[in-house]
Design a protein around this motif. Structure first.
Motif, PDB file in Angstrom:
ATOM      1  N   SER A   6      65.215 141.984 -65.635  1.00  0.00           N
ATOM      2  CA  SER A   6      66.018 142.595 -66.684  1.00  0.00           C
ATOM      3  C   SER A   6      66.790 143.771 -66.117  1.00  0.00           C
ATOM      4  O   SER A   6      66.233 144.633 -65.468  1.00  0.00           O
ATOM      5  CB  SER A   6      65.107 143.093 -67.819  1.00  0.00           C
ATOM      6  OG  SER A   6      65.843 143.902 -68.698  1.00  0.00           O
ATOM      7  N   ASN A   9      65.495 147.396 -67.057  1.00  0.00           N
ATOM      8  CA  ASN A   9      64.107 147.724 -66.754  1.00  0.00           C
ATOM      9  C   ASN A   9      64.017 148.695 -65.575  1.00  0.00           C
ATOM     10  O   ASN A   9      64.180 148.306 -64.423  1.00  0.00           O
ATOM     11  CB  ASN A   9      63.341 146.433 -66.450  1.00  0.00           C
ATOM     12  CG  ASN A   9      61.844 146.641 -66.492  1.00  0.00           C
ATOM     13  OD1 ASN A   9      61.348 147.745 -66.293  1.00  0.00           O
ATOM     14  ND2 ASN A   9      61.119 145.565 -66.735  1.00  0.00           N
ATOM     15  N   LEU A  86      58.128 141.036 -69.714  1.00  0.00           N
ATOM     16  CA  LEU A  86      59.284 141.933 -69.754  1.00  0.00           C
ATOM     17  C   LEU A  86      59.936 142.038 -68.381  1.00  0.00           C
ATOM     18  O   LEU A  86      61.165 142.097 -68.278  1.00  0.00           O
ATOM     19  CB  LEU A  86      58.854 143.325 -70.241  1.00  0.00           C
ATOM     20  CG  LEU A  86      58.392 143.416 -71.703  1.00  0.00           C
ATOM     21  CD1 LEU A  86      57.878 144.816 -72.006  1.00  0.00           C
ATOM     22  CD2 LEU A  86      59.517 143.042 -72.653  1.00  0.00           C
ATOM     23  N   GLY A  87      59.125 142.067 -67.316  1.00  0.00           N
ATOM     24  CA  GLY A  87      59.679 142.119 -65.969  1.00  0.00           C
ATOM     25  C   GLY A  87      60.491 140.877 -65.636  1.00  0.00           C
ATOM     26  O   GLY A  87      61.499 140.956 -64.925  1.00  0.00           O
ATOM     27  N   ASN A  89      62.091 139.199 -67.891  1.00  0.00           N
ATOM     28  CA  ASN A  89      63.087 139.083 -68.961  1.00  0.00           C
ATOM     29  C   ASN A  89      62.802 137.896 -69.877  1.00  0.00           C
ATOM     30  O   ASN A  89      63.709 137.251 -70.401  1.00  0.00           O
ATOM     31  CB  ASN A  89      64.501 138.974 -68.381  1.00  0.00           C
ATOM     32  CG  ASN A  89      65.576 139.413 -69.379  1.00  0.00           C
ATOM     33  OD1 ASN A  89      65.283 140.150 -70.315  1.00  0.00           O
ATOM     34  ND2 ASN A  89      66.801 138.944 -69.183  1.00  0.00           N
ATOM     35  N   GLU A 165      57.203 149.130 -72.138  1.00  0.00           N
ATOM     36  CA  GLU A 165      58.660 149.143 -72.267  1.00  0.00           C
ATOM     37  C   GLU A 165      59.277 150.347 -71.560  1.00  0.00           C
ATOM     38  O   GLU A 165      60.490 150.537 -71.618  1.00  0.00           O
ATOM     39  CB  GLU A 165      59.046 149.171 -73.743  1.00  0.00           C
ATOM     40  CG  GLU A 165      58.721 147.881 -74.478  1.00  0.00           C
ATOM     41  CD  GLU A 165      58.952 148.022 -75.967  1.00  0.00           C
ATOM     42  OE1 GLU A 165      59.952 147.470 -76.473  1.00  0.00           O
ATOM     43  OE2 GLU A 165      58.155 148.692 -76.642  1.00  0.00           O
ATOM     44  N   MET A 225      62.511 147.324 -76.040  1.00  0.00           N
ATOM     45  CA  MET A 225      62.908 145.949 -75.761  1.00  0.00           C
ATOM     46  C   MET A 225      62.499 144.988 -76.872  1.00  0.00           C
ATOM     47  O   MET A 225      63.002 143.866 -76.932  1.00  0.00           O
ATOM     48  CB  MET A 225      62.287 145.494 -74.442  1.00  0.00           C
ATOM     49  CG  MET A 225      62.696 146.330 -73.233  1.00  0.00           C
ATOM     50  SD  MET A 225      61.877 145.739 -71.725  1.00  0.00           S
ATOM     51  CE  MET A 225      62.363 147.034 -70.565  1.00  0.00           C
ATOM     52  N   ASN A 310      55.262 144.584 -64.365  1.00  0.00           N
ATOM     53  CA  ASN A 310      56.702 144.331 -64.429  1.00  0.00           C
ATOM     54  C   ASN A 310      57.240 143.835 -63.090  1.00  0.00           C
ATOM     55  O   ASN A 310      58.046 142.908 -63.034  1.00  0.00           O
ATOM     56  CB  ASN A 310      57.444 145.604 -64.849  1.00  0.00           C
ATOM     57  CG  ASN A 310      57.548 145.758 -66.351  1.00  0.00           C
ATOM     58  OD1 ASN A 310      58.521 145.362 -66.973  1.00  0.00           O
ATOM     59  ND2 ASN A 310      56.519 146.340 -66.953  1.00  0.00           N
TER      60      ASN A 310
END
Length: 464
Positions: A6, A9, A86-87, A89, A165, A225, A310
Motif C-alpha cells: 500500500s 503505509n 494491510l501490508g 493492501n 493502521e 485504512m 506489515n
C-alpha cells in the motif's frame, strides 16, 4: 487479490529504526499511563481502604489475568492477520477480519459473564478461605470487572486496529486523557465516596467505556485504512478460527500467568505461611509492580508485531528482521534496568503502597529473588510475538506459554513442597533462566531452517 504494498503505509517506507521509535514510543506512553493507573489505584486502596483491600485485589488477580488473556486472544489474533493484510493492501480481507473480531469478542465476554454468575461467589469464598469480608470484596471487585468485559474486549479490538493502521501517536494522546479521567474517577469513588474495591473496578469500567467511544467515533478523522461502516458490510462470525489460532499463543501465555499467580496463592496457603494475610497483601503489591514493569515490554513487542506483520505481508523481509533486532535489544536494556531497580530498592517501593512496615518489608523480600534474572524476560516475549506476527503460532506458543504454564507452576509447587512457603520466590529466577535457554534454542532452530534467506521467508504462510 494484489500483493502490492500500500502506498499509504508508512510501516513499509520509513527506516526501521525511525518507524520503530515512532510506533513504540507512543505505545510505551499508552502502556505506562495504563500502568500508572494500576499503581495509583493500588495507592488509593492501600492508604485509604487498607491491607484487606490489597489482599482482595491480589486474590482476584488470576481472574483479571484471565480477562486480559481472553481479550488478547481476540485482539492479538486479529492483529497478526490484520497487519499482514494491510501490508499486502488486502482491504476486503482486513475489513472481514475486523468485523469477525467484534463478534468473537462479544461472544467470549458473554460466556465469561454466564460462568461468573454460576460460580463467582464460590470462587471468592474458596480463594479467601474463612475470611468473609475479604471474600465479599473479591466478589464485588470481580463482579463489576466481569460485567464490564464486553467493553474491555471491544476496546482491545479497536485499539489494536488503530495500532496496525499506524495511528499509535493519536492513540497515545487519547490514552493519556482517558487515563487521567480514570484516575480522577477512582479518586472520587475510592477516596471521596469510600466505595473501596467497588469504586476501583467501577472507575476502570467507566474509563474503558469512554476510551471505546472515542476510538469508534474518531475513527474517520485520522485517515484510518478501515472505515467504521465496514462492520455493517461484513459478517461478525467470520475469521474466528484463524483469529483464535493466531491469538492463542499470547493469550494462553496470559492464562498461564493467571495459573502461576493462583499457584503462588495456593502454595502460600497450603504450605503454612507464618502470616498469610500479610504475605498475600505483599504479593498483591508485587503483582502490581511486575504488571507495571511488564507493560513497556509488551508495548515494544506490540510495536514490533505491527511493523513486522506489515512488512512480511509486503514481503520486505530484511526490514522485518531489522525491526526484530531493534526490539529485542530495547527489551533487554529495559529489563536490565528494571532488574537493578527492583533488586536494590524493593522495600522502598513497597513502602510507597502501604504504611504497614511488615507488608512493605515482605514486598522487598519477595522482589529480590523474583527480579534476579528478569533481564531475559523481555527478549523472550519479543521473539514470541515475532513468530506470531509472521504466522508461526507453534513457535509463538512455545515461547509465550512455557514459563507461565509449565515452568512457574511446577517450580512454585516444588520449592514450596521441599523448602516451604518462604522459598517459592526463588522459582521465578529459575523459570526465567530456563525460559531464556528455550528461547535461544528456538531462535537457533529458526535460523538454521531459513539458512541465509531470512526468517520471514520460511514463515509467511497465507495472508488470510
Amino acid at each position: 487479490m494484489s500483493l502490492r504494498p500500500s502506498p499509504e503505509n508508512r510501516f513499509l517506507t520509513a527506516s526501521p529504526g525511525r518507524i520503530f521509535a515512532a510506533t513504540a514510543l507512543p505505545m510505551i506512553a499508552i502502556m505506562v499511563m495504563n500502568g500508572m493507573l494500576g499503581i495509583i489505584d493500588a495507592l488509593f486502596l492501600g492508604h485509604f481502604v487498607g491491607a484487606d483491600a490489597m489482599a482482595a485485589v491480589g486474590m482476584a488477580f488470576p481472574v483479571l489475568m484471565l480477562t486480559i488473556a481472553l481479550s488478547t486472544l481476540v485482539s492479538g489474533g486479529m492483529s497478526s492477520l490484520l497487519a499482514r493484510q494491510l501490508g499486502a493492501n488486502e482491504s476486503n480481507a482486513a475489513y472481514a477480519t475486523f468485523a469477525g473480531a467484534h463478534g468473537l469478542a462479544l461472544t467470549i465476554a458473554s460466556l465469561l459473564i454466564v460462568i461468573f454468575c454460576a460460580g463467582g461467589w464460590g470462587f471468592a469464598l474458596h480463594i479467601a478461605g474463612s475470611d468473609g469480608p475479604v471474600a465479599e470484596m473479591v466478589w464485588v471487585f470481580l463482579a463489576i470487572t466481569i460485567f464490564g468485559t464486553p467493553i474491555q474486549f471491544l476496546l482491545g479490538v479497536h485499539a489494536d486496529a488503530w495500532r496496525n493502521e499506524g495511528q499509535a501517536g493519536v492513540m497515545a494522546l487519547m490514552s493519556v486523557g482517558v487515563t487521567l479521567i480514570n484516575i480522577l474517577l477512582n479518586y472520587i469513588l475510592v477516596v471521596v465516596l469510600e466505595l473501596g474495591v467497588a469504586g476501583s473496578a467501577t472507575g476502570t469500567v467507566l474509563a474503558q467505556a469512554l476510551g471505546l467511544v472515542l476510538l469508534a467515533v474518531l475513527r474517520p478523522f485520522p485517515g484510518g485504512m478501515m472505515p467504521l461502516d465496514s462492520l455493517l458490510r461484513n459478517r461478525w462470525t467470520g475469521s474466528w478460527r484463524r483469529i483464535v489460532a493466531l491469538g492463542a499463543p499470547v493469550s494462553l501465555g496470559f492464562i498461564g500467568m493467571a495459573l502461576s499467580s493462583a499457584s503462588v496463592v495456593l502454595a502460600i496457603r497450603l504450605a503454612g505461611s507464618t502470616d498469610y494475610a500479610t504475605t498475600i497483601a505483599a504479593y498483591g503489591i508485587v503483582t502490581r509492580i511486575f504488571g507495571f514493569a511488564f507493560l513497556p515490554i509488551m508495548a515494544v513487542a506490540m510495536a514490533m508485531q505491527s511493523i513486522v506483520g506489515n512488512n512480511v505481508g509486503a514481503r520486505l523481509y530484511t526490514r522485518s528482521d531489522a525491526v526484530l533486532q531493534i526490539a529485542a535489544a530495547t527489551a533487554l536494556l529495559y529489563c536490565l534496568a528494571v532488574e537493578v531497580l527492583l533488586f536494590s530498592e524493593g522495600t522502598v517501593i513497597g513502602a510507597a503502597f502501604v504504611a504497614d512496615p511488615h507488608v512493605s518489608g515482605e514486598v522487598g523480600r519477595m522482589l529480590r529473588p523474583m527480579a534476579a534474572v528478569y533481564l531475559f524476560s523481555g527478549p523472550a516475549l519479543v521473539l514470541g510475538l515475532y513468530f506470531q506476527a509472521i504466522g508461526q503460532p507453534a513457535r509463538a506458543a512455545l515461547l509465550t506459554m512455557i514459563k507461565p504454564f509449565v515452568l512457574l507452576p511446577v517450580l512454585v509447587v516444588a520449592t514450596a513442597a521441599m523448602l516451604g512457603a518462604d522459598a517459592i520466590w526463588f522459582a521465578f529466577p529459575l523459570a526465567d533462566g530456563v525460559a531464556a535457554i528455550i528461547a535461544t534454542l528456538v531462535l537457533a532452530a529458526a535460523l538454521k531452517a531459513r539458512g541465509n534467506a531470512g526468517i520471514g521467508i520460511k514463515a509467511v504462510g497465507n495472508l488470510s
